[in-house]
Design a protein around this motif. Structure first.
Motif, PDB file in Angstrom:
ATOM      1  N   MET A   1       0.838  -1.189   0.000  1.00  0.00           N
ATOM      2  CA  MET A   1       0.000   0.000   0.000  1.00  0.00           C
ATOM      3  C   MET A   1       0.877   1.244   0.000  1.00  0.00           C
ATOM      4  SD  MET A   1      -2.274   1.080   3.343  1.00  0.00           S
ATOM      5  CE  MET A   1      -2.995   2.705   3.251  1.00  0.00           C
ATOM      6  N   PHE A   2       0.413   2.258  -0.662  1.00  0.00           N
ATOM      7  CA  PHE A   2       1.020   3.589  -0.625  1.00  0.00           C
ATOM      8  C   PHE A   2      -0.103   4.594  -0.602  1.00  0.00           C
ATOM      9  CE2 PHE A   2       2.067   7.544  -2.754  1.00  0.00           C
ATOM     10  CZ  PHE A   2       3.190   7.949  -2.036  1.00  0.00           C
ATOM     11  N   TYR A   3       0.094   5.681   0.162  1.00  0.00           N
ATOM     12  CA  TYR A   3      -0.897   6.754   0.097  1.00  0.00           C
ATOM     13  C   TYR A   3      -0.215   8.110   0.214  1.00  0.00           C
ATOM     14  CZ  TYR A   3      -0.885   7.155   5.277  1.00  0.00           C
ATOM     15  OH  TYR A   3      -0.535   7.336   6.593  1.00  0.00           O
ATOM     16  N   ASP A   4      -0.856   9.110  -0.321  1.00  0.00           N
ATOM     17  CA  ASP A   4      -0.378  10.487  -0.288  1.00  0.00           C
ATOM     18  C   ASP A   4      -0.618  11.023   1.125  1.00  0.00           C
ATOM     19  OD1 ASP A   4      -0.323  13.343  -0.397  1.00  0.00           O
ATOM     20  OD2 ASP A   4      -0.688  13.285  -2.552  1.00  0.00           O
TER      21      ASP A   4
ATOM     22  N   ASP B   1      -5.044  10.094   2.176  1.00  0.00           N
ATOM     23  CA  ASP B   1      -6.082   9.250   1.577  1.00  0.00           C
ATOM     24  C   ASP B   1      -5.794   7.761   1.787  1.00  0.00           C
ATOM     25  OD1 ASP B   1      -3.888   9.084  -0.092  1.00  0.00           O
ATOM     26  OD2 ASP B   1      -4.971   9.599  -1.924  1.00  0.00           O
ATOM     27  N   HIS B   2      -5.526   7.378   3.024  1.00  0.00           N
ATOM     28  CA  HIS B   2      -5.169   5.988   3.338  1.00  0.00           C
ATOM     29  C   HIS B   2      -6.370   5.053   3.303  1.00  0.00           C
ATOM     30  CE1 HIS B   2      -6.750   7.067   7.279  1.00  0.00           C
ATOM     31  NE2 HIS B   2      -5.913   8.087   7.287  1.00  0.00           N
TER      32      HIS B   2
ATOM     33  N   MET C   1      -8.255   4.088   5.647  1.00  0.00           N
ATOM     34  CA  MET C   1      -8.457   3.330   6.874  1.00  0.00           C
ATOM     35  C   MET C   1      -9.345   4.110   7.844  1.00  0.00           C
ATOM     36  SD  MET C   1      -4.684   1.765   7.612  1.00  0.00           S
ATOM     37  CE  MET C   1      -3.896   0.662   6.452  1.00  0.00           C
ATOM     38  N   GLU C   2      -9.880   3.403   8.810  1.00  0.00           N
ATOM     39  CA  GLU C   2     -10.750   4.036   9.797  1.00  0.00           C
ATOM     40  C   GLU C   2      -9.983   5.058  10.634  1.00  0.00           C
ATOM     41  OE1 GLU C   2     -13.478   2.714  13.623  1.00  0.00           O
ATOM     42  OE2 GLU C   2     -12.886   1.214  12.147  1.00  0.00           O
ATOM     43  N   VAL C   3      -8.716   4.735  10.953  1.00  0.00           N
ATOM     44  CA  VAL C   3      -7.865   5.617  11.748  1.00  0.00           C
ATOM     45  C   VAL C   3      -6.534   5.794  11.027  1.00  0.00           C
ATOM     46  CG1 VAL C   3      -6.756   5.947  13.997  1.00  0.00           C
ATOM     47  CG2 VAL C   3      -8.949   4.763  13.869  1.00  0.00           C
ATOM     48  N   ASP C   4      -6.007   7.009  11.048  1.00  0.00           N
ATOM     49  CA  ASP C   4      -4.733   7.325  10.408  1.00  0.00           C
ATOM     50  C   ASP C   4      -3.631   6.403  10.942  1.00  0.00           C
ATOM     51  OD1 ASP C   4      -2.418   8.482   9.397  1.00  0.00           O
ATOM     52  OD2 ASP C   4      -3.003  10.524   9.893  1.00  0.00           O
ATOM     53  N   PRO C   5      -2.915   5.670  10.063  1.00  0.00           N
ATOM     54  CA  PRO C   5      -1.893   4.726  10.521  1.00  0.00           C
ATOM     55  C   PRO C   5      -0.544   5.357  10.852  1.00  0.00           C
ATOM     56  CG  PRO C   5      -2.078   4.604   8.148  1.00  0.00           C
ATOM     57  CD  PRO C   5      -3.147   5.561   8.616  1.00  0.00           C
ATOM     58  N   PHE C   6      -0.386   6.647  10.655  1.00  0.00           N
ATOM     59  CA  PHE C   6       0.916   7.301  10.834  1.00  0.00           C
ATOM     60  C   PHE C   6       1.551   6.995  12.183  1.00  0.00           C
ATOM     61  CE2 PHE C   6       3.079  11.131  12.596  1.00  0.00           C
ATOM     62  CZ  PHE C   6       4.215  11.100  11.812  1.00  0.00           C
ATOM     63  N   LYS C   7       0.792   7.168  13.262  1.00  0.00           N
ATOM     64  CA  LYS C   7       1.363   6.976  14.600  1.00  0.00           C
ATOM     65  C   LYS C   7       1.644   5.503  14.909  1.00  0.00           C
ATOM     66  CE  LYS C   7      -1.764   9.647  16.638  1.00  0.00           C
ATOM     67  NZ  LYS C   7      -2.484  10.389  17.693  1.00  0.00           N
ATOM     68  N   ALA C   8       0.981   4.592  14.197  1.00  0.00           N
ATOM     69  CA  ALA C   8       1.253   3.165  14.392  1.00  0.00           C
ATOM     70  C   ALA C   8       2.567   2.754  13.743  1.00  0.00           C
ATOM     71  CB  ALA C   8       0.103   2.329  13.820  1.00  0.00           C
TER      72      ALA C   8
END
Length: 198
Positions: free
Chosen positions: A1-4, A9-10, A12-19
């Protein structure tokens, strides 16, 4: 997966950045307002960034009492959040009004710092006394100040003697906690060594 990451525009229900940027140490920050009201709050956008001299960095959302107090007084303390203090750390994260003392809210003892006026968490096994070096505003896409980046010079360090052995701090014995993604945390319970190549 890649997103801008600008459009975020991932899908997902919750932004995965912090994970992904994990585990993140928790800066459990105590400050004092200009009126002398103690404030205590945990922040997972925190880390040490230099050791000679010692500097730490904190990313704090606009409107937080911690950011305002650091701007107004030029100082703050970073207390070590541990597994034993996890419930108190969580209690101090409540969205309380500026006149509320989170030490009292979390049933924690205030201990005096030596070089700054802000109190520290008496139950915490370590604390960094800091003087504000610089605060940089981090804007959102519309140019509004969304976060403040605090760079702090560490001017004093408290360590509970129970966690010092053979001239070293036993970090794992303190069981520091760190933030993962979502509502997940991790606990350091063991340490291992690996030497750098010469």
């Amino acid at each position: 997966m890649f997103y801008d990451a600008i459009r975020n525009d991932h899908g997902m229900e919750v932004d995965p950045f912090k994970a992904i940027v994990a585990p993140r140490p928790i800066g459990w920050v105590s400050t004092l307002s200009r009126d002398g009201i103690a404030n205590l709050a945990p922040f997972s956008f925190f880390n040490a960034v230099a050791d000679d001299p010692h500097y730490v960095v904190l990313g704090i959302g606009a409107g937080k009492d911690t950011l305002r107090n650091a701007r107004e007084t030029g100082e703050f303390a970073v207390n070590l959040a541990t597994y034993a203090l996890r419930e108190q750390m969580n209690a101090s994260s409540a969205n309380a009004a500026p006149h509320v003392d989170e030490f009292e809210l979390a049933h924690l003892a205030k201990a005096p710092c030596r070089m700054i006026r802000s109190p520290r968490v008496g139950e915490s096994p370590a604390c960094l006394e800091c003087r504000v070096h610089k605060i940089e505003d981090l804007p959102d896409d519309e140019g509004r100040m969304h976060y403040g980046l605090i760079i702090g010079r560490v001017i004093g360090i408290h360590i509970d003697d129970r966690f010092i052995a053979n001239g070293r701090v036993n970090t794992a014995a303190m069981q520091p906690i760190a933030r993962m993604g979502y509502s997940e945390y991790a606990t350091v319970t063991e340490a291992w060594r690996m030497r750098r190549p010469n």
